[in-house]
Design an enzyme around this catalytic site. Structure first.
Site, short mmCIF file in Angstrom:
data_model
loop_
_atom_site.label_atom_id
_atom_site.label_comp_id
_atom_site.label_asym_id
_atom_site.label_seq_id
_atom_site.Cartn_x
_atom_site.Cartn_y
_atom_site.Cartn_z
CG ASN A 12 -1.75 1.21 1.39
OD1 ASN A 12 -1.77 2.06 0.50
ND2 ASN A 12 -2.46 1.32 2.51
CE LYS A 14 -0.26 3.15 4.78
NZ LYS A 14 -0.18 3.25 6.22
CG HIS A 98 -5.83 1.76 5.22
ND1 HIS A 98 -5.42 2.70 6.14
CD2 HIS A 98 -4.80 0.89 5.07
CE1 HIS A 98 -4.17 2.40 6.52
NE2 HIS A 98 -3.78 1.32 5.88
CD GLU A 100 -3.07 5.40 6.76
OE1 GLU A 100 -3.06 5.50 5.52
OE2 GLU A 100 -2.12 4.91 7.41
CD GLU A 169 -3.35 -2.49 7.25
OE1 GLU A 169 -2.34 -2.77 6.62
OE2 GLU A 169 -3.91 -1.38 7.18
N GLY A 175 2.65 2.25 10.86
CA GLY A 175 3.62 3.34 10.72
C GLY A 175 4.31 3.71 12.03
CB SER A 214 5.41 -1.84 12.01
OG SER A 214 5.00 -0.51 12.26
P1 13P Z 1 3.09 0.35 7.72
O1 13P Z 1 3.62 -0.93 7.09
O2 13P Z 1 3.82 1.58 7.26
O3 13P Z 1 2.98 0.23 9.20
O4 13P Z 1 1.60 0.53 7.15
C1 13P Z 1 0.72 -0.52 7.21
C2 13P Z 1 -0.48 -0.18 6.43
O5 13P Z 1 -1.24 0.70 6.78
C3 13P Z 1 -0.73 -0.92 5.18
O6 13P Z 1 -1.99 -0.69 4.69
#
Ligand code: 13P
Length: 255
Positions: A12, A14, A98, A100, A169, A175, A214
């Site tokens: 992803n 982003k 997601h 976010e 997740e 992150g 992560s």
């Molecule tokens: P990270 O791998 O940066 O923690 O992000 C995970 C994520 O949100 C994947 O959709």
């Protein structure tokens, strides 16, 4: 070890690499994962790069996904993109719900379910995300929260067993560098599998449940070795081809 399901490793990106950089990254992913024949590899760039990346990956096993979709097919929805448009651009997968999007763009369980339905109907493969906040984990609500999110779309996925995937997740692990340990991840993945089994044995056996938060080359093997962890949804570590390939290699070894 033989995984029950073919591992799925999805990146992803982003809101990163929306232009020419996306092609360079896609090309590097293609090159660094070319030998991996036992895992499915997917990259999900921003909308603006989907068609370019699809072109760059033409003829390779790496597939392209989007990070969101609008549930309607066309019309007066300024700024939105429909499932058939994504398909046209070359996307085969789409990340839905997601954390976010849930936190920053007000996506509800109902909307995520609606998007899941539309994606499947149009022929996109949804990767639907679930996961608890830190506060919810600390209050011991993890399984309840994830089950509530899952219940909104699980029966929709059951219409086409194995086409869609689920990503667990934990929001506190995204992150942050904090990863759920293999045992913590497996506990939630096992609950998701059990819930799917209540709907149908076939959907439980065929649906890949990914871990995200992560994940990196150094912790991927431990997570992917868990019985019910069938792959990864990777953010930060998907932005460097070598790091991402390291995760795909862990899947390849365990497959
Ligand atoms: P990270 O791998 O940066 O923690 O992000 C995970 C994520 O949100 C994947 O959709």
């Amino acid at each position: 070890m033989n995984k029950a399901r073919r591992p799925l490793i999805a990146g992803n990106w982003k809101m990163n690499h929306g232009g020419a950089n996306a092609c360079n990254l896609a090309s590097a992913v293609k090159r660094t994962t070319a030998e991996f024949d036992k895992v499915d590899v997917v990259v999900c760039p921003p909308f603006t790069a989907i068609a370019w990346v699809a072109e760059e990956l033409r003829g390779s096993a790496v597939q392209v996904g989007a990070q969101n979709v609008h549930p309607k097919d066309s019309g007066a929805f300024t700024g939105e993109v429909s499932a058939s448009m994504l398909l046209d651009a070359g996307a085969r997968w789409v990340i839905l719900g997601h954390s976010e999007r849930r936190a920053m763009f007000g996506e509800t369980d109902t909307l995520v379910a609606e998007k899941t339905r539309v994606a499947l109907d149009v022929g996109l493969r949804p990767i639907v995300c679930v996961g608890e906040l830190l506060e919810e984990r600390e209050k011991g609500q993890t399984l309840d929260v994830v089950k509530r999110q899952l219940n909104a779309f699980a029966s929709i996925l059951a219409d086409k067993p194995g086409v869609g995937a689920i990503a667990y997740e934990p929001v506190w692990a995204i992150g942050t560098g904090k990863t759920a340990g293999p045992a913590e991840a497996q506990e939630v993945h096992a609950m998701i599998r059990a819930r799917l089994r209540e709907i149908s044995a076939e959907v439980a056996e065929k649906t890949r449940i990914l871990y995200g938060g992560s994940m990196k080359a150094s912790n991927a093997e431990g997570l992917l070795a868990c019985e019910d962890v069938d792959g990864g949804l990777i953010g930060g570590a998907s932005l460097k081809a070598e790091d991402f390939a390291g995760i795909a290699l862990a899947g390849q070894k365990l497959a």
